[in-house]
Design an enzyme around this catalytic site. Structure first.
Site, mmCIF file in Angstrom:
data_model
loop_
_atom_site.group_PDB
_atom_site.id
_atom_site.type_symbol
_atom_site.label_atom_id
_atom_site.label_comp_id
_atom_site.label_asym_id
_atom_site.label_seq_id
_atom_site.Cartn_x
_atom_site.Cartn_y
_atom_site.Cartn_z
ATOM 1 N N ARG A 15 0.834 -1.195 0.000
ATOM 2 C CA ARG A 15 0.000 0.000 0.000
ATOM 3 C C ARG A 15 0.875 1.254 0.000
ATOM 4 N NH1 ARG A 15 -2.739 -1.141 4.058
ATOM 5 N NH2 ARG A 15 -4.688 -1.837 3.109
ATOM 6 N N ARG A 150 4.088 2.347 -12.151
ATOM 7 C CA ARG A 150 2.795 2.203 -11.466
ATOM 8 C C ARG A 150 1.875 1.235 -12.203
ATOM 9 N NH1 ARG A 150 -1.285 0.908 -9.970
ATOM 10 N NH2 ARG A 150 -2.798 1.930 -8.602
ATOM 11 N N LYS A 161 -3.921 -11.193 -5.934
ATOM 12 C CA LYS A 161 -5.314 -11.595 -6.134
ATOM 13 C C LYS A 161 -5.419 -13.079 -6.463
ATOM 14 C CE LYS A 161 -6.809 -7.045 -7.734
ATOM 15 N NZ LYS A 161 -7.274 -6.250 -8.868
ATOM 16 N N ASN A 189 -12.801 -3.396 -8.381
ATOM 17 C CA ASN A 189 -13.501 -2.940 -7.185
ATOM 18 C C ASN A 189 -13.783 -1.450 -7.352
ATOM 19 O OD1 ASN A 189 -14.246 -1.987 -4.603
ATOM 20 N ND2 ASN A 189 -13.101 -3.630 -3.599
ATOM 21 N N GLU A 193 -11.747 2.124 -6.242
ATOM 22 C CA GLU A 193 -11.259 3.028 -7.280
ATOM 23 C C GLU A 193 -11.773 4.443 -7.043
ATOM 24 O OE1 GLU A 193 -12.292 1.497 -11.088
ATOM 25 O OE2 GLU A 193 -11.115 -0.344 -10.865
ATOM 26 N N THR A 242 -3.506 -0.502 -15.778
ATOM 27 C CA THR A 242 -3.062 -1.374 -14.691
ATOM 28 C C THR A 242 -3.857 -2.666 -14.700
ATOM 29 O OG1 THR A 242 -2.429 0.518 -13.309
ATOM 30 C CG2 THR A 242 -2.774 -1.578 -12.187
ATOM 31 N N GLU A 246 -2.839 -6.623 -15.246
ATOM 32 C CA GLU A 246 -3.271 -7.687 -14.346
ATOM 33 C C GLU A 246 -3.854 -8.859 -15.134
ATOM 34 O OE1 GLU A 246 -5.502 -6.583 -10.778
ATOM 35 O OE2 GLU A 246 -4.965 -4.499 -11.155
#
Length: 282
Positions: A15, A150, A161, A189, A193, A242, A246
């Site tokens: 985080r 990022r 995940k 989610n 966001e 991003t 994923e």
């Protein structure tokens, strides 16, 4: 994120890394916004360089990456280069912990295209200042490297995940079916966001304000960047790219799965779920 820190990955480290990258990107965009768009530096072959076919900004990025490659920047699993023809490191190789499954996921070509065609026109005033070509290109490189890091951090998010016991079997089923829409839906989610975008708007407002000892001036004419532009960049491109990373990483994830230790699961501020190895009392 320190990949060698003892105790394995933790929720706070992941985080914290995401939030620091958020800060870095916001400051980089503010710095680029002080210059005009400079369309000339993005025109292919507007400047002539030996053994290079591209724009001035791309040449500057290539030369920067060549220097960084010698310092083994792109041997790290959290770094991805824009160019392939880079020199070998002059420093000894590092044996990085096997956090990610070996992969070739790299969307820097798309990041570069979106940055030049969409982000810069949204961020900077129109105009072409010959005297600031170098300054603008320097800021472009800073923005692109921060955005790339990022966005490709999505690999770490995806690995977390996938390892989440609650959703692991669902991910396995979706991956085997090559159900990209299903994977995208599972990893998204919206509530988190929205929380991220609200925080980002506050940061862009504060970082771009004129601050003195008595007050913070957030008058629109004073702000160094329009906070809405920074939020739009994240909402329209950073978050979607991003999640694209994923999905691409997960589609290549099923060869073999290492044994899973006891885990701790939590939501992160980008719609992600992270699984941390428990290394003793928390």
């Amino acid at each position: 994120m320190n990949l060698f820190e003892k105790g394995g990955l933790s929720l706070n480290k992941l985080r914290g890394a995401l939030i620091r990258m958020e800060d870095t990107i916001t400051f980089a965009l503010i710095e680029r916004a002080q210059f005009q768009q400079q369309p000339k530096i993005y025109e292919k072959n507007a400047f002539s360089f030996p053994d290079f076919d591209g724009s001035f900004m791309e040449y500057f990025l290539w030369e920067t990456e060549k220097t960084h490659a010698k310092a083994r920047r792109y041997t790290s699993p959290d770094e991805n280069s824009f160019f392939d023809d880079l020199p070998s490191p002059v420093l000894p190789a590092i044996d990085f912990p096997a956090i990610l499954k070996p992969n070739d996921v790299n969307c820097n070509k798309e990041i570069l295209d979106v940055y030049v065609r969409q982000m810069v026109p949204a961020l900077c005033p129109e105009g072409d200042e010959t005297g600031n070509y170098g300054s603008a290109a320097t800021r472009d490189v800073e923005c692109l490297q921060a955005l790339s890091r990022r966005i490709h951090y999505g690999k770490f998010i995806a690995e977390a995940k996938f390892s989440n016991p609650e959703n692991h079997l669902t991910y396995v089923e979706l991956i085997r079916k090559r159900d990209t829409d299903g994977i995208m839906e599972l990893l998204t989610n919206k509530a988190v966001e929205e929380k991220l975008l609200k925080r980002l708007r506050k940061k862009a407002l504060m970082y771009g304000a004129d601050i003195d000892a008595e007050q913070v001036d957030t008058t629109p004419d004073i702000l160094k960047v329009d906070p809405s532009v920074v939020v739009d960049i994240y909402e329209k491109w950073v978050i979607p790219l991003t999640k694209k990373v994923e999905v691409e990483y997960l589609l290549k994830r099923l060869d073999r799965r290492p044994s899973t230790p006891d885990v701790l699961v939590d939501d992160l501020d980008d719609g992600s779920t992270f699984v941390s190895s428990i290394q003793g009392p928390l």
